[in-house]
Write a protein that holds these residues in place. Structure first.
Motif, short mmCIF file in Angstrom:
data_model
loop_
_atom_site.label_atom_id
_atom_site.label_comp_id
_atom_site.label_asym_id
_atom_site.label_seq_id
_atom_site.Cartn_x
_atom_site.Cartn_y
_atom_site.Cartn_z
N ALA A 14 0.83 -1.21 0.00
CA ALA A 14 0.00 0.00 0.00
C ALA A 14 0.87 1.26 0.00
O ALA A 14 0.58 2.23 -0.71
CB ALA A 14 -0.93 -0.01 1.22
N GLN A 15 1.95 1.23 0.78
CA GLN A 15 2.85 2.38 0.82
C GLN A 15 3.54 2.57 -0.53
O GLN A 15 3.70 3.71 -0.99
CB GLN A 15 3.90 2.16 1.92
N THR A 16 3.91 1.48 -1.16
CA THR A 16 4.54 1.56 -2.47
C THR A 16 3.59 2.16 -3.51
O THR A 16 3.97 3.00 -4.33
CB THR A 16 5.00 0.17 -2.94
N ARG A 17 2.32 1.73 -3.46
CA ARG A 17 1.33 2.28 -4.40
C ARG A 17 1.13 3.76 -4.17
O ARG A 17 0.98 4.54 -5.12
CB ARG A 17 0.00 1.52 -4.25
N ARG A 18 1.10 4.19 -2.89
CA ARG A 18 0.94 5.61 -2.60
C ARG A 18 2.11 6.42 -3.14
O ARG A 18 1.93 7.50 -3.71
CB ARG A 18 0.81 5.83 -1.09
#
Length: 288
Positions: A14-18
Motif C-alpha cells: 500500500a505504501q509503495t502504491r501511494r
C-alpha cells in the motif's frame, strides 16, 4: 506465512502504491507547469521559438567566421584580455575568502550544540536563507546603483551570497561533528572559543576547505556574469565587444577562449585539491 507477515506485506504494498501515485501526480504537475510556462514565454517573445529555432546557430557562425578571418589577431586579443581576467579572479578570490570567514562564523552561531546563543539559531539561519536566496545579479544591480559601476559592487554581491551558501554547507558539516572533544574541553574549563577552535575546527576543516574551493569555482563564473551589468572584470569586456558587433568578434572569441581555459584549469586544480582534502590524497580513478 503468519497474519503479522501478511499485514506487513500489505502495508508495504500500500505504501509503495501511494509513493507511485504521488510520484505520478508530481510528474504530471511538473509537465503541465513546464508546458504552460513555455507557452506563455513563447507568446511573449518577439518571434516564435520553433519558427526561429533553425537560426539558432546563425550568430555563433557569424562570430566564428569573423574570428577565423582575423586569426592572426587572436594572440594579441588574448593578451589584451588578461588584465580583465586577473580582475575577475581577484573578485572571486576576495569574495570567497571574506565569504568563507563570514560563513564560518554564521555556521557556528547556527549549529545546535555549538552556538553560544541557542535561542538565536533560527535568526542566524534565516539570515543565511535570505542571503542565499538573493541572486548575485540582483544584489549587484542595487549596489551598482548605490556605489557606481566597478568590481567593488560585484565583490560585495558575491560575498553576500557566499555568506549564505557556504554558511549553510558549513553548518551541516558542523552538525555532524563529534561533540565528545568539545565536552572534554568544557570539562577542563575551556572557553567557548577554545572549544570551537580545538574541538570542532580540526574535524570540519577538510570539508570546509573543500566547499570553499568549490565556491571559488562558482564565484569565478559569477564574477564574469556580473561584468555584464557593470561590475567590471572580463565580463564587462565581453559585453563591450559584443555591443560593438561586427569588427570586434575576434575579441569575443579570444575572451571566451581565455575564460574557458581559466575555468578548466581552476576546476582541475580545485578538484584535485578537494580530493586530497576529503580523501587524504586518494583521487578517484579515471577522474581528471
Amino acid at each position: 506465512m503468519s497474519a503479522t507477515d501478511i499485514q506487513m506485506t500489505e502495508n508495504y504494498l500500500a505504501q509503495t502504491r501511494r509513493k507511485r501515485l504521488y510520484g505520478g501526480l508530481i510528474l504530471v504537475i511538473f509537465v503541465a507547469l513546464m508546458a504552460s510556462g513555455f507557452t506563455v514565454a513563447d507568446d511573449r517573445n518577439a518571434g516564435g521559438f520553433f519558427e526561429g529555432f533553425h537560426r539558432i546557430l546563425d550568430f555563433p557562425k557569424e562570430i566564428l567566421a569573423e574570428a577565423l578571418t582575423k586569426w592572426r589577431n587572436l594572440p594579441a586579443r588574448l593578451w589584451a584580455a588578461v588584465p580583465a581576467l586577473i580582475e575577475t579572479l581577484n573578485v572571486a578570490a576576495v569574495s570567497t575568502v571574506v565569504g568563507g570567514i563570514g560563513a564560518m562564523v554564521l555556521a557556528v552561531l547556527s549549529t545546535r550544540g555549538l552556538a553560544p546563543w541557542p535561542r538565536l539559531i533560527p535568526v542566524f539561519r534565516r539570515m543565511m536563507d535570505v542571503m542565499r536566496a538573493l541572486p548575485e545579479i540582483v544584489t549587484a544591480l542595487v549596489l551598482i546603483y548605490l556605489l557606481g559601476g566597478g568590481p567593488v559592487a560585484g565583490m560585495l554581491a558575491i560575498t553576500l551570497h557566499s555568506f549564505g551558501a557556504l554558511g549553510k554547507l558549513f553548518s551541516e558539516v558542523a552538525e555532524n561533528s563529534d561533540l565528545k572533544p568539545v565536552e572534554g574541553l568544557q570539562s577542563v574549563g575551556a572557553g567557548w572559543f577554545q572549544r570551537i577552535w580545538l574541538g570542532v575546527i580540526p574535524q570540519v576543516a577538510p570539508n570546509w576547505s573543500s566547499y570553499a574551493l568549490l565556491r571559488f569555482e562558482i564565484n569565478i563564473r559569477a564574477s564574469a556574469i556580473l561584468g555584464f551589468v557593470g561590475a567590471g572584470g572580463i565580463g564587462y569586456d565581453l559585453k563591450t565587444a559584443l555591443q560593438w558587433g561586427t569588427g570586434r568578434y575576434d575579441s569575443v572569441v579570444a575572451i571566451f577562449a581565455l575564460l574557458f581555459a581559466t575555468i578548466v584549469v581552476v576546476d582541475t586544480i580545485s578538484d584535485r585539491a578537494r580530493a586530497r582534502l576529503v580523501r587524504g590524497g586518494k583521487l578517484d580513478e579515471g577522474r581528471i
